[in-house]
Design an enzyme around this catalytic site. Structure first.
Site, PDB file in Angstrom:
ATOM      1  N   ASP A 162     102.293  74.096  47.166  1.00 57.04           N
ATOM      2  CA  ASP A 162     101.888  72.875  46.207  1.00 57.04           C
ATOM      3  C   ASP A 162     102.150  71.334  47.011  1.00 57.04           C
ATOM      4  O   ASP A 162     102.737  71.361  47.815  1.00 57.04           O
ATOM      5  CB  ASP A 162     102.918  72.807  45.122  1.00 57.04           C
ATOM      6  CG  ASP A 162     102.925  73.970  44.148  1.00 57.04           C
ATOM      7  OD1 ASP A 162     101.877  74.709  44.033  1.00 57.04           O
ATOM      8  OD2 ASP A 162     103.685  74.017  43.552  1.00 57.04           O
TER       9      ASP A 162
HETATM   10  N1  URA Z   1     106.056  78.268  44.237  1.00 56.86           N
HETATM   11  C1  URA Z   1     105.917  77.093  43.553  1.00 56.86           C
HETATM   12  O1  URA Z   1     106.112  76.480  42.394  1.00 56.86           O
HETATM   13  N2  URA Z   1     105.273  76.335  44.725  1.00 56.86           N
HETATM   14  C2  URA Z   1     104.874  76.516  45.774  1.00 56.86           C
HETATM   15  O2  URA Z   1     104.506  75.734  46.257  1.00 56.86           O
HETATM   16  C3  URA Z   1     105.108  77.648  46.076  1.00 56.86           C
HETATM   17  C4  URA Z   1     105.991  78.621  45.131  1.00 56.86           C
END
Ligand code: URA
Length: 242
Positions: free
Chosen positions: A105
């Site tokens: 993310d």
């Molecule tokens: N889980 C999440 O919530 N975000 C990420 O970037 C990776 C795994």
């Protein structure tokens, strides 16, 4: 080079993942020897001239595998419709085209693999290979009793229970904690949603491990090549599941 399916050729050439390459073909963006080809089974050899959107594509023989310590504030795509910074800006000192292997993310930092090897990307990201990924999560809030056990046994997010996970508390300081969570699924914002489901508020998230490889002490925003031993380990884990 032996005959090879067009989508595999495009993936090996580092154009896109095999699945995205299939889309390029069916969208009519790919031509072989000057003729647009939309048939997925089309075979090509070295002597064929392949192009995507009119630009020639050569098979890159040297495979490249790197890890980046992604900072918060970057998207893990090659370009972004909203004009946000992309991880490509952090590796522009490398003069080869590589592509993110999976996602993190915008607000997550840590270990991100990049490669020009489409087969590697396919193996590492395909859910059936169940590669373990470990995250350190900074949380606050009033968690349910047994929150850690709940995270391990599975919680319902987006209407479906998560697979069994490993969860530990690494550190606690008045009202906040750092957790270590290992999952092998890759559902959208999975770790954040799992933590929210048991009452934690997530204030920071970092991936520290993937498929046998540790982030180690690579500084934030920097990248390094994987050793051939590391590439072997991750492929072995992808083949057998961990
Ligand atoms: N889980 C999440 O919530 N975000 C990420 O970037 C990776 C795994």
């Amino acid at each position: 080079m032996e005959e090879m399916r067009l989508q595999k050729y495009l993936a090996q050439a580092g154009v896109a993942s095999r699945r995205a390459a299939e889309q390029y073909i069916t969208d009519g963006r790919v031509s072989v020897n000057g003729t647009v080809v939309t048939e997925l089974g089309t075979k090509v050899t070295e002597s064929d001239e392949v192009s995507v959107d009119g630009k020639g594509v050569r098979l890159e023989t040297k495979k490249i595998y790197i890890m980046l310590n992604k900072p918060v504030g970057y998207v893990t795509t090659v370009s972004d419709d909203h004009g946000r910074p992309t991880v490509m800006e952090l590796i522009d000192d490398m003069n080869k085209r590589v592509y993110p292997v999976g996602r993190l993310d915008f607000n997550t930092e840590g270990l991100l693999l990049l490669s020009n090897d489409g087969d590697f990307t396919y193996k590492v990201t395909h859910p059936k290979h169940k590669l373990d990924k470990t995250y350190h999560v900074w949380v606050t809030g009033k968690a349910k009793t047994n929150a850690i056990r709940l995270l391990e046994s599975g919680v319902v997010i987006d209407g479906r229970k998560t697979a069994p996970a490993k969860a530990d508390v690494i550190e606690t300081t008045n009202g906040s904690a750092v957790l270590s969570i290992t999952i092998h699924e890759g559902r959208n914002r999975q770790v954040r949603k799992m933590c929210q489901a048991v009452g934690f508020r997530v204030i920071g998230l970092r991936r520290v491990y993937e498929g046998g490889i540790n982030l180690g002490n690579l500084p934030l925003g920097r990248w390094r090549h994987l050793s051939s031993a590391e590439v072997k380990v991750i492929l072995k884990n992808a083949e057998h599941g961990e």
